[in-house]
Design a protein around this motif. Structure first.
Motif, PDB file in Angstrom:
ATOM      1  N   CYS A  47      26.464  15.911 -12.491  1.00 27.72           N
ATOM      2  CA  CYS A  47      27.279  17.089 -12.813  1.00 27.72           C
ATOM      3  C   CYS A  47      28.675  16.642 -13.278  1.00 27.72           C
ATOM      4  O   CYS A  47      29.110  15.528 -12.973  1.00 27.72           O
ATOM      5  CB  CYS A  47      27.436  17.971 -11.582  1.00 27.72           C
ATOM      6  SG  CYS A  47      25.878  18.386 -10.751  1.00 27.72           S
ATOM      7  N   THR A  53      23.592  12.564  -8.710  1.00 23.57           N
ATOM      8  CA  THR A  53      22.779  13.763  -8.499  1.00 23.57           C
ATOM      9  C   THR A  53      22.045  13.570  -7.190  1.00 23.57           C
ATOM     10  O   THR A  53      21.364  12.559  -6.997  1.00 23.57           O
ATOM     11  CB  THR A  53      21.774  13.967  -9.654  1.00 23.57           C
ATOM     12  OG1 THR A  53      22.495  14.187 -10.866  1.00 23.57           O
ATOM     13  CG2 THR A  53      20.842  15.137  -9.390  1.00 23.57           C
ATOM     14  N   ARG A 122      18.671  24.047 -10.929  1.00 27.59           N
ATOM     15  CA  ARG A 122      19.951  23.800 -10.258  1.00 27.59           C
ATOM     16  C   ARG A 122      20.016  22.317  -9.936  1.00 27.59           C
ATOM     17  O   ARG A 122      19.155  21.774  -9.261  1.00 27.59           O
ATOM     18  CB  ARG A 122      20.077  24.610  -8.978  1.00 27.59           C
ATOM     19  CG  ARG A 122      21.332  24.190  -8.172  1.00 27.59           C
ATOM     20  CD  ARG A 122      21.615  25.121  -7.054  1.00 27.59           C
ATOM     21  NE  ARG A 122      22.180  26.312  -7.682  1.00 27.59           N
ATOM     22  CZ  ARG A 122      22.298  27.477  -7.071  1.00 27.59           C
ATOM     23  NH1 ARG A 122      21.892  27.621  -5.839  1.00 27.59           N
ATOM     24  NH2 ARG A 122      22.832  28.504  -7.697  1.00 27.59           N
ATOM     25  N   GLN A 123      21.044  21.675 -10.448  1.00 30.03           N
ATOM     26  CA  GLN A 123      21.298  20.256 -10.207  1.00 30.03           C
ATOM     27  C   GLN A 123      22.463  20.172  -9.224  1.00 30.03           C
ATOM     28  O   GLN A 123      23.550  20.669  -9.510  1.00 30.03           O
ATOM     29  CB  GLN A 123      21.644  19.579 -11.540  1.00 30.03           C
ATOM     30  CG  GLN A 123      21.972  18.124 -11.444  1.00 30.03           C
ATOM     31  CD  GLN A 123      22.395  17.555 -12.798  1.00 30.03           C
ATOM     32  OE1 GLN A 123      22.661  18.279 -13.757  1.00 30.03           O
ATOM     33  NE2 GLN A 123      22.464  16.245 -12.870  1.00 30.03           N
ATOM     34  N   VAL A 124      22.232  19.573  -8.057  1.00 26.01           N
ATOM     35  CA  VAL A 124      23.270  19.441  -7.041  1.00 26.01           C
ATOM     36  C   VAL A 124      23.763  17.997  -7.055  1.00 26.01           C
ATOM     37  O   VAL A 124      22.960  17.059  -7.094  1.00 26.01           O
ATOM     38  CB  VAL A 124      22.732  19.821  -5.641  1.00 26.01           C
ATOM     39  CG1 VAL A 124      23.815  19.657  -4.576  1.00 26.01           C
ATOM     40  CG2 VAL A 124      22.200  21.245  -5.652  1.00 26.01           C
ATOM     41  N   CYS A 125      25.076  17.843  -7.018  1.00 28.39           N
ATOM     42  CA  CYS A 125      25.673  16.505  -7.089  1.00 28.39           C
ATOM     43  C   CYS A 125      26.584  16.271  -5.901  1.00 28.39           C
ATOM     44  O   CYS A 125      26.817  17.165  -5.090  1.00 28.39           O
ATOM     45  CB  CYS A 125      26.451  16.375  -8.401  1.00 28.39           C
ATOM     46  SG  CYS A 125      25.384  16.526  -9.856  1.00 28.39           S
ATOM     47  N   GLN A 129      27.859  21.405  -8.500  1.00 32.96           N
ATOM     48  CA  GLN A 129      26.489  21.581  -8.982  1.00 32.96           C
ATOM     49  C   GLN A 129      26.529  22.102 -10.412  1.00 32.96           C
ATOM     50  O   GLN A 129      27.554  22.590 -10.877  1.00 32.96           O
ATOM     51  CB  GLN A 129      25.723  22.560  -8.099  1.00 32.96           C
ATOM     52  CG  GLN A 129      26.230  23.989  -8.173  1.00 32.96           C
ATOM     53  CD  GLN A 129      25.520  24.885  -7.174  1.00 32.96           C
ATOM     54  OE1 GLN A 129      25.125  24.442  -6.114  1.00 32.96           O
ATOM     55  NE2 GLN A 129      25.366  26.143  -7.528  1.00 32.96           N
TER      56      GLN A 129
END
Length: 167
Positions: A47, A53, A122-125, A129
């Motif tokens: 992100c 990630t 949804r990409q959570v970092c 995100q």
């Protein structure tokens, strides 16, 4: 004067290509309606402002029948709940580094009707995100900043193929 303009045009093309590779995307090739299909979600970077990630969630669109989500070494796979599949890095070492590419696979059966399927992701970092959820409406000329992963479902027999949407 032409040389600097050509350099600027080439640089703009390269920047656009680099920015485009950052989305969470599916293969630009379509898949046949009613067939089994491996949807391979490619993650190109962390992100904005993040180093890694740490999780990825994919919402399955209506009409896509899940067979299985494939595990990823070092990541925990959460069974689909409410039409969503989630992978979470089991440790900091397993997380995807900022520029590291990774693939997450969902195996399923496509709907019998050709059309476009959108898979919100949804990409959570480690910092924040990215919600890859935007869908262009009919006739929208502008590309969304945070586009949902898109899959073209094609008629059996490879008939009229819609234009692939590339990022």
């Amino acid at each position: 004067m032409q040389f600097p303009l050509r350099c600027l045009a080439a640089a703009a093309t390269l920047c656009a290509a680099a920015a485009a590779s950052g989305h969470v995307v599916l293969s630009p090739d379509g898949a046949t309606a009613g067939s089994a299909h491996d949807a391979v979600f490619s993650v190109g970077h962390a992100c904005k402002g993040a180093r890694v990630t740490t999780a990825l969630s994919v919402r399955l669109p209506e009409g896509f029948r899940l067979i299985e989500a494939l595990p990823r070494p070092g990541w925990t796979l959460t069974a689909p709940q409410a039409g969503e599949v989630r992978w979470t890095a089991g440790s900091p070492a397993a997380a995807l580094g900022g520029g590291e590419k990774g693939e997450f696979v969902v195996r399923g059966v496509l709907p019998a009707t050709p059309g476009t399927l959108y898979f919100p992701v949804r990409q959570v970092c480690d910092v924040g995100q990215a919600d890859w959820v935007q869908v262009s409406g009919p006739g929208d000329a502008a590309r969304p900043d945070m586009p949902a992963a898109r899959l073209e479902v094609l008629p059996p027999g490879g008939g009229d193929r819609p234009q692939a949407h590339r990022h």
